[in-house]
Design a protein around this motif. Structure first.
Motif, PDB file in Angstrom:
ATOM      1  N   ALA A  85       0.820  -1.216   0.000  1.00  0.00           N
ATOM      2  CA  ALA A  85       0.000   0.000   0.000  1.00  0.00           C
ATOM      3  C   ALA A  85       0.856   1.269   0.000  1.00  0.00           C
ATOM      4  N   GLU A  86       2.178   1.128   0.138  1.00  0.00           N
ATOM      5  CA  GLU A  86       3.087   2.277   0.180  1.00  0.00           C
ATOM      6  C   GLU A  86       2.549   3.368   1.100  1.00  0.00           C
ATOM      7  N   GLU A  87       2.369   3.006   2.357  1.00  0.00           N
ATOM      8  CA  GLU A  87       1.764   3.930   3.302  1.00  0.00           C
ATOM      9  C   GLU A  87       2.697   5.049   3.743  1.00  0.00           C
ATOM     10  N   PHE A  88       4.000   4.747   3.884  1.00  0.00           N
ATOM     11  CA  PHE A  88       4.952   5.740   4.383  1.00  0.00           C
ATOM     12  C   PHE A  88       6.094   5.954   3.398  1.00  0.00           C
ATOM     13  N   ASP A  89       6.683   7.151   3.464  1.00  0.00           N
ATOM     14  CA  ASP A  89       7.849   7.418   2.627  1.00  0.00           C
ATOM     15  C   ASP A  89       9.021   8.026   3.394  1.00  0.00           C
ATOM     16  N   ASP A  90       8.841   8.272   4.697  1.00  0.00           N
ATOM     17  CA  ASP A  90       9.934   8.811   5.508  1.00  0.00           C
ATOM     18  C   ASP A  90       9.618   8.544   6.977  1.00  0.00           C
ATOM     19  N   TYR A  91      10.625   8.689   7.809  1.00  0.00           N
ATOM     20  CA  TYR A  91      10.424   8.524   9.247  1.00  0.00           C
ATOM     21  C   TYR A  91      11.434   9.371   9.995  1.00  0.00           C
ATOM     22  N   ARG A  92      11.169   9.522  11.280  1.00  0.00           N
ATOM     23  CA  ARG A  92      12.121  10.172  12.179  1.00  0.00           C
ATOM     24  C   ARG A  92      11.817   9.703  13.594  1.00  0.00           C
ATOM     25  N   TRP A  93      12.725   9.994  14.507  1.00  0.00           N
ATOM     26  CA  TRP A  93      12.542   9.657  15.913  1.00  0.00           C
ATOM     27  C   TRP A  93      12.125  10.932  16.630  1.00  0.00           C
ATOM     28  N   ALA A  94      11.083  10.841  17.451  1.00  0.00           N
ATOM     29  CA  ALA A  94      10.496  12.002  18.105  1.00  0.00           C
ATOM     30  C   ALA A  94      10.502  11.816  19.623  1.00  0.00           C
ATOM     31  N   SER A  95      10.306  12.924  20.333  1.00  0.00           N
ATOM     32  CA  SER A  95      10.139  12.832  21.782  1.00  0.00           C
ATOM     33  C   SER A  95       8.769  12.215  22.069  1.00  0.00           C
ATOM     34  N   TYR A  96       8.585  11.734  23.272  1.00  0.00           N
ATOM     35  CA  TYR A  96       7.398  10.941  23.605  1.00  0.00           C
ATOM     36  C   TYR A  96       6.076  11.669  23.332  1.00  0.00           C
ATOM     37  N   TRP A  97       5.955  12.913  23.731  1.00  0.00           N
ATOM     38  CA  TRP A  97       4.684  13.626  23.602  1.00  0.00           C
ATOM     39  C   TRP A  97       4.549  14.417  22.305  1.00  0.00           C
ATOM     40  N   GLU A  98       5.594  14.532  21.522  1.00  0.00           N
ATOM     41  CA  GLU A  98       5.555  15.336  20.293  1.00  0.00           C
ATOM     42  C   GLU A  98       4.420  14.963  19.335  1.00  0.00           C
ATOM     43  N   PRO A  99       4.088  13.681  19.161  1.00  0.00           N
ATOM     44  CA  PRO A  99       3.003  13.350  18.228  1.00  0.00           C
ATOM     45  C   PRO A  99       1.674  14.038  18.529  1.00  0.00           C
ATOM     46  N   LEU A 100       1.410  14.358  19.795  1.00  0.00           N
ATOM     47  CA  LEU A 100       0.149  15.023  20.123  1.00  0.00           C
ATOM     48  C   LEU A 100       0.055  16.414  19.504  1.00  0.00           C
ATOM     49  N   GLU A 101       1.200  17.036  19.247  1.00  0.00           N
ATOM     50  CA  GLU A 101       1.215  18.364  18.637  1.00  0.00           C
ATOM     51  C   GLU A 101       0.984  18.295  17.129  1.00  0.00           C
ATOM     52  N   LEU A 102       1.235  17.132  16.525  1.00  0.00           N
ATOM     53  CA  LEU A 102       1.263  17.048  15.075  1.00  0.00           C
ATOM     54  C   LEU A 102       0.224  16.127  14.448  1.00  0.00           C
ATOM     55  N   ILE A 103      -0.398  15.262  15.239  1.00  0.00           N
ATOM     56  CA  ILE A 103      -1.315  14.287  14.660  1.00  0.00           C
ATOM     57  C   ILE A 103      -2.585  14.978  14.158  1.00  0.00           C
ATOM     58  N   ILE A 104      -3.157  14.432  13.107  1.00  0.00           N
ATOM     59  CA  ILE A 104      -4.397  14.954  12.556  1.00  0.00           C
ATOM     60  C   ILE A 104      -5.478  14.974  13.649  1.00  0.00           C
ATOM     61  N   SER A 105      -6.322  15.967  13.632  1.00  0.00           N
ATOM     62  CA  SER A 105      -7.239  16.225  14.745  1.00  0.00           C
ATOM     63  C   SER A 105      -8.153  15.048  15.086  1.00  0.00           C
ATOM     64  N   PHE A 106      -8.649  14.307  14.097  1.00  0.00           N
ATOM     65  CA  PHE A 106      -9.604  13.248  14.415  1.00  0.00           C
ATOM     66  C   PHE A 106      -8.947  12.032  15.085  1.00  0.00           C
ATOM     67  N   LYS A 107      -7.622  11.963  15.101  1.00  0.00           N
ATOM     68  CA  LYS A 107      -6.924  10.874  15.796  1.00  0.00           C
ATOM     69  C   LYS A 107      -6.315  11.330  17.128  1.00  0.00           C
ATOM     70  N   LYS A 108      -6.410  12.603  17.436  1.00  0.00           N
ATOM     71  CA  LYS A 108      -5.699  13.149  18.587  1.00  0.00           C
ATOM     72  C   LYS A 108      -6.107  12.498  19.909  1.00  0.00           C
ATOM     73  N   THR A 109      -7.396  12.299  20.150  1.00  0.00           N
ATOM     74  CA  THR A 109      -7.839  11.696  21.411  1.00  0.00           C
ATOM     75  C   THR A 109      -7.300  10.275  21.560  1.00  0.00           C
ATOM     76  N   VAL A 110      -7.296   9.508  20.478  1.00  0.00           N
ATOM     77  CA  VAL A 110      -6.747   8.149  20.516  1.00  0.00           C
ATOM     78  C   VAL A 110      -5.263   8.193  20.881  1.00  0.00           C
ATOM     79  N   TYR A 111      -4.516   9.080  20.260  1.00  0.00           N
ATOM     80  CA  TYR A 111      -3.090   9.180  20.553  1.00  0.00           C
ATOM     81  C   TYR A 111      -2.864   9.615  22.000  1.00  0.00           C
ATOM     82  N   GLN A 112      -3.656  10.561  22.469  1.00  0.00           N
ATOM     83  CA  GLN A 112      -3.520  11.029  23.841  1.00  0.00           C
ATOM     84  C   GLN A 112      -3.824   9.904  24.826  1.00  0.00           C
ATOM     85  N   ASN A 113      -4.919   9.193  24.621  1.00  0.00           N
ATOM     86  CA  ASN A 113      -5.267   8.077  25.502  1.00  0.00           C
ATOM     87  C   ASN A 113      -4.195   6.993  25.491  1.00  0.00           C
TER      88      ASN A 113
END
Length: 160
Positions: free
Chosen positions: A118-146
């Motif tokens: 499905a070629e879902e991803f084309d790049d990656y990086r290593w992030a701090s633990y809470w950083e994804p909450l600042e960047l994730i698309i809004s409709f997934k934010k609660t799931v990521y936070q939980n």
């Protein structure tokens, strides 16, 4: 597998490296980032789906990770109507219910996207633990936070 409420069974994967950073992948051809995730096949256990998705989406073998934790809850999100029309799978369901897993790399690995048809991803990086909450698309934010809150005690114990 789609349940009676219209949610597709799915796994989500948080991967930590030896320094406690977490794996963050960029969606193919987009400017959005997320954790690896994928559907659970009929008859497949969630943990088996997680190991399969690790290999397919980012090229990490089961032998290269240690399972630290599994979220006891199924986290759910609705896919907005305007996004359902743009993705062939999401026309069939209203959202996803996800079983989340926290893994730690036990050896250095080469990340690879070549196993994913499905070629879902084309790049990656290593992030701090809470950083994804600042960047994730809004409709997934609660799931990521939980999910990150659920894994936080084991994460802190592992990387103290």
């Amino acid at each position: 597998m789609i349940d009676a409420d219209g949610f597709r069974a799915n796994v989500g994967i948080v991967i930590c490296n030896k320094m406690g950073q977490i794996f963050w992948a960029r969606r193919y051809g987009q400017h959005s980032w997320q954790f690896p995730q994928g559907g659970i096949d009929f008859g497949e256990k969630p943990i088996e789906a997680a190991y399969r998705e690790l290999h397919e989406e980012v090229g990490i073998e089961r032998s290269s990770v240690e399972l630290l934790s599994e979220n006891i809850n199924w986290e759910k999100y609705d896919i907005p109507l305007n996004r359902r029309r743009t993705h062939f799978l999401s026309k069939k369901f209203k959202g996803q219910k996800q079983k989340w897993f926290l893994f730690k790399l036990i050896e250095n690995v080469d990340i690879s996207f070549k196993n994913d048809p499905a070629e879902e991803f084309d790049d990656y990086r290593w992030a701090s633990y809470w950083e994804p909450l600042e960047l994730i698309i809004s409709f997934k934010k609660t799931v990521y936070q939980n999910t990150l809150k659920f894994f936080e005690p084991i994460y802190k114990e592992t990387f103290k």
